[in-house]
Scaffold this motif. Structure first.
Motif, PDB file in Angstrom:
ATOM      1  N   GLY A  18      -4.750   5.030   0.182  1.00 36.24           N
ATOM      2  CA  GLY A  18      -5.625   5.584   1.202  1.00 36.24           C
ATOM      3  C   GLY A  18      -6.439   4.531   1.919  1.00 36.24           C
ATOM      4  O   GLY A  18      -6.879   3.556   1.299  1.00 36.24           O
ATOM      5  N   LEU A  20      -9.845   4.348   3.516  1.00 37.04           N
ATOM      6  CA  LEU A  20     -11.052   5.161   3.428  1.00 37.04           C
ATOM      7  C   LEU A  20     -12.137   4.630   4.349  1.00 37.04           C
ATOM      8  O   LEU A  20     -12.545   3.467   4.237  1.00 37.04           O
ATOM      9  N   LEU A  49      -7.856   8.157   5.557  1.00 43.71           N
ATOM     10  CA  LEU A  49      -8.647   9.198   4.919  1.00 43.71           C
ATOM     11  C   LEU A  49     -10.035   9.192   5.555  1.00 43.71           C
ATOM     12  O   LEU A  49     -10.858   8.334   5.252  1.00 43.71           O
ATOM     13  N   LEU A  69      -2.404   9.193  -6.019  1.00 39.62           N
ATOM     14  CA  LEU A  69      -3.134   8.179  -5.263  1.00 39.62           C
ATOM     15  C   LEU A  69      -3.323   6.944  -6.142  1.00 39.62           C
ATOM     16  O   LEU A  69      -4.009   6.995  -7.157  1.00 39.62           O
ATOM     17  N   LEU A  72      -7.021   2.415  -2.890  1.00 35.84           N
ATOM     18  CA  LEU A  72      -7.748   2.604  -1.644  1.00 35.84           C
ATOM     19  C   LEU A  72      -7.983   1.264  -0.965  1.00 35.84           C
ATOM     20  O   LEU A  72      -8.286   0.266  -1.640  1.00 35.84           O
TER      21      LEU A  72
END
Length: 270
Positions: A18, A20, A49, A69, A72
């Motif tokens: 992700g 973020l 995200l 997931l 990040l």
């Protein structure tokens, strides 16, 4: 993978990474990561995200609980705010007080690290510059500037001068570096004469109307100039090139940082 090739199909087996932040609409990390993940044979995709700032604390537990997931990539304003939700962070992330990547370990724990400085050192290496023993000037003592400063100290620079429009922030960064030992940086003034490397780590240069963050009349041809602004060129890079300086821009830093982050997340790039 050729630029016009179709990306691999997303399936139930595809692992997620992700990006973020708030906002994420201008993010280029998916474009940087996904073609290289595919070319390296990974069934994984980096997806944006968008977590609004006022919903971060409510959203993050569920996000970290997603079983598919694996990691990040973190941008503003969450480089500091994510830390309390992680089980551990690297020493350099503690030094800087921020992370820009987090990874889930096989046992479910989440660990964080920061790679802005790694990217800068990689960009320097790409134009043949070795920081060890060199004198460095740094413009900008924010999150990216701090990460770059600590990475350059770790790489063995001989001296460091830091300037920031918020002088107290530059003083604080120099104090943190001095407390680690090794060198005693100077804050608040920067002489360009005899400088081996000049690093610009502020947003100045993003807008068409921007000039340079400091007066560069004394910039010498022997100084290497790196501007982390992610544009093909900036007023600083144009001026440095006219003086005959070796230069690198934010794109080179992003490429080096992308490879380092991908390896940290468990998806090394070819």
């Amino acid at each position: 993978m050729p630029a016009d090739a179709l990306p691999p199909a997303i399936s139930g087996k595809t692992r997620l990474l992700g990006f973020l932040g708030d906002p994420v609409i201008h993010a280029r990390s998916p474009q940087n990561f996904n073609p290289r993940l595919a070319a390296s044979g990974h069934d994984a995709a980096l997806v944006p995200l968008h977590v609004p700032s006022d919903r971060f604390e409510a959203a993050i537990p569920g996000l970290l609980a997603l079983a598919n997931l694996d990691g990040l990539v973190v941008t503003m304003p969450y480089k500091e705010r994510l830390i309390p939700w992680l089980d551990s962070i690297s020493e350099r992330a503690r030094d800087v007080g921020a992370v820009n990547a987090a990874r889930r370990l096989p046992d479910g724990r989440w660990i964080g690290d920061i790679f802005d400085g790694v990217g800068l050192v990689g960009a320097a290496a790409g134009i043949g510059f070795v920081p060890q023993g060199k004198s460095v000037g740094l413009i900008g003592a924010g999150g990216a500037g701090a990460a770059i400063a600590f990475a350059l100290v770790e790489a063995g620079i001989a001296s460091l001068s830091v300037v920031d429009r918020d002088e107290a922030r530059a003083v604080a960064l120099c104090g943190r570096i001095a407390a680690k030992g090794g060198i005693m940086p100077e804050a608040g003034s920067l002489s360009l004469r005899g400088l081996d490397l000049l690093v610009h780590a502020t947003p100045v240069g993003m807008a068409e109307s921007d000039g340079t963050a400091i007066d560069i009349a004394d910039l010498e041809s022997g100084t290497v100039v790196i501007d982390i602004v992610t544009k093909p060129t900036t007023p600083l890079l144009l001026a440095a090139a006219r003086r005959g300086c070796r230069t690198a821009g934010g794109g080179a830093m992003v490429q080096a940082q992308t490879a380092a982050i991908a390896a940290f997340l468990g998806y090394p790039l070819r």
